[in-house]
Design a protein around this motif. Structure first.
Motif, short mmCIF file in Angstrom:
data_model
loop_
_atom_site.label_atom_id
_atom_site.label_comp_id
_atom_site.label_asym_id
_atom_site.label_seq_id
_atom_site.Cartn_x
_atom_site.Cartn_y
_atom_site.Cartn_z
N PRO A 80 14.24 -5.15 3.70
CA PRO A 80 13.58 -6.21 4.48
C PRO A 80 12.50 -6.96 3.71
CG PRO A 80 13.75 -4.20 5.78
CD PRO A 80 14.14 -3.84 4.37
N LEU A 81 12.03 -6.37 2.61
CA LEU A 81 10.93 -6.98 1.86
C LEU A 81 11.39 -8.02 0.85
CD1 LEU A 81 8.95 -3.67 1.27
CD2 LEU A 81 8.64 -5.32 3.10
N ARG A 131 14.10 -14.91 3.77
CA ARG A 131 12.96 -15.43 4.53
C ARG A 131 11.62 -14.97 3.95
NH1 ARG A 131 12.23 -12.28 10.16
NH2 ARG A 131 12.29 -10.16 9.37
N ILE A 132 11.61 -13.77 3.34
CA ILE A 132 10.39 -13.29 2.68
C ILE A 132 10.16 -14.05 1.37
CG2 ILE A 132 9.25 -11.28 1.64
CD1 ILE A 132 9.64 -11.00 4.64
N TYR A 165 8.73 -17.30 2.14
CA TYR A 165 7.30 -17.24 2.50
C TYR A 165 6.44 -17.09 1.25
CZ TYR A 165 3.24 -16.17 5.49
OH TYR A 165 2.03 -16.20 6.13
N LEU A 166 6.88 -16.23 0.34
CA LEU A 166 6.12 -16.03 -0.90
C LEU A 166 6.01 -17.33 -1.68
CD1 LEU A 166 7.66 -12.65 -2.20
CD2 LEU A 166 5.53 -12.94 -0.92
N GLU A 180 4.72 -20.59 1.34
CA GLU A 180 3.50 -20.37 2.10
C GLU A 180 2.39 -19.82 1.19
OE1 GLU A 180 2.92 -21.14 5.35
OE2 GLU A 180 0.87 -20.38 5.15
N LEU A 181 2.74 -18.82 0.40
CA LEU A 181 1.73 -18.21 -0.48
C LEU A 181 1.66 -18.89 -1.85
CD1 LEU A 181 2.14 -14.38 0.29
CD2 LEU A 181 0.65 -16.06 1.40
N LEU A 187 3.34 -18.55 -4.52
CA LEU A 187 3.43 -17.68 -5.69
C LEU A 187 4.39 -18.28 -6.71
CD1 LEU A 187 3.63 -14.05 -4.24
CD2 LEU A 187 1.61 -15.44 -4.74
N ALA A 200 5.29 -13.98 -10.18
CA ALA A 200 4.66 -13.17 -9.13
C ALA A 200 5.69 -12.79 -8.06
CB ALA A 200 3.50 -13.93 -8.50
N LYS A 234 7.81 -10.06 -9.50
CA LYS A 234 7.05 -8.81 -9.52
C LYS A 234 7.10 -8.14 -8.14
CE LYS A 234 2.62 -6.91 -11.05
NZ LYS A 234 1.26 -7.21 -11.54
N TRP A 235 6.91 -8.93 -7.09
CA TRP A 235 7.03 -8.42 -5.72
C TRP A 235 8.41 -7.80 -5.51
CZ3 TRP A 235 4.37 -8.54 -0.84
CH2 TRP A 235 5.18 -8.37 0.28
N HIS A 265 8.90 -4.65 -7.47
CA HIS A 265 8.07 -3.55 -6.96
C HIS A 265 8.76 -2.86 -5.78
CE1 HIS A 265 4.43 -1.29 -6.05
NE2 HIS A 265 4.65 -1.58 -4.77
N TRP A 266 9.24 -3.65 -4.82
CA TRP A 266 9.80 -3.05 -3.62
C TRP A 266 11.22 -2.54 -3.82
CZ3 TRP A 266 5.92 -1.48 -1.12
CH2 TRP A 266 4.77 -2.26 -1.01
#
Lengths: 217, 217
Positions: free
Chosen positions: B107-108, B112-113, B116-117, B120-121, B123, B127, B130-131, B134-135
């Protein structure tokens, strides 16, 4: 039976409701996620993934983890009252509604994600809260849309008995309260959550009624 | 039976493996997530949550959603071959391993995530990658630790039959390949994924073998 849990953990809350509904009273071992106790050697031996909840049903038996898997297990072994209906399409709906919370929404707001947003992405509190509210809301919108548009919705999510879907919904609603996310736009959700909270098995499982929780609501 | 799917969707991939294992051949309707077809009115009527996969078993019947719920449904209705063992503790382990992917890791990293990264963020690509890494890695570490330390691990995740846990693991491994996350540190994972891929029901479900997928691996 040993139940590794923490008052504020919404996934622990789900399992606690299931245990209460089935009249099971395990020994409760607190693992404080804010203090990082999940990363301590003692707990890593229990669950190397360092997440809670976890459950050991019999001394020396395997450690069960993942809240959905634990609830399914409890339902397999202690079927009365059942947390899933018997008809396959109804079971599928209950599991899918549960998944909106357990797979889609909740994993995005747990402590390890909030830690990453704060310490790795250096987001300020406003940006972190926006993230949390966004994904809490996506889950609630999906849940409300399904509940409001399905003939299967009754006193509870699936007709008139509490199922895993209600348990997941209640946990998500309490999460929304923790983060001050307004549930006004979700009338069916609110009605069902309020109905669930009238059940003592649900209300006494509330995070704020557990050892370690702050005194005020 | 109608199966709403997209070649690159890892959750669709899971259901596709389950359908293949059970010898079911639904009509496949492609929903291109990168083109935003999940947000089109036509698909929102099918699944208001705008996520795939979804399955309609019978004309006029309800829309099933959430990959885990769909697989459990297929297992309820078409039990041979079973995707879950019969013994409760074994079922719990299979469901928990599945949850590492379906609830904790996947889910991460879904579109849609990533949206958002990026939007919205704001990134940058490094970056965001990297997210994702990581997950993906947190999921693989948890899976490998469990597999490597459990006597239940066999030819497949749970002894010698393919279960939902293998299906979830394979989907996660293919996700790692998509994002060039190195699986070298996960020998048990790699062995089991390679074993699964020798099964035609698994290999022909591979995302890159579906309509719409790019020609090269």
């Amino acid at each position: 039976m040993q139940f590794f849990s923490w008052w504020r953990s919404l996934a622990s809350f789900r399992v606690r409701i299931a245990l209460n509904l089935k009249g099971l009273t395990p020994e409760v071992i607190n693992v404080d996620l804010l203090k990082g106790e999940q990363r301590a050697e003692r707990y890593r031996k229990v669950n190397p993934q360092m997440l809670i909840p976890a459950l050991i049903d019999e001394d020396g038996g395997p450690v069960l983890f993942q809240s959905m898997a634990i609830m399914e297990y409890l339902d397999d072994v202690h079927p009365h009252p059942n947390l899933l209906p018997s008809e396959p399409l109804a079971r599928a709906r209950v599991r899918a509604l549960s998944g909106i919370v357990a797979s889609d929404a909740h994993p995005l707001i747990v402590p390890r994600i909030r830690d990453y947003l704060e310490h790795e992405l250096k987001l300020d509190e406003a940006a972190r809260m926006k993230w949390i509210h966004h994904w809490l809301g996506e889950g609630m919108k999906a849940f409300e849309a399904n509940l409001a548009n399905s003939k299967e919705t009754g006193r509870y999510c699936q007709n008139d008995a509490i199922t895993m879907a209600d348990i997941c919904l209640v946990s998500h609603a309490v999460g929304c309260n923790f983060f001050k996310y307004d549930l006004t736009p979700y009338p069916t959700v609110r009605r069902i959550v309020e109905t669930c909270m009238q059940d003592e098995a649900v209300s006494k499982a509330h995070p704020l009624k557990q050892p370690g929780a702050p005194a005020a609501a």
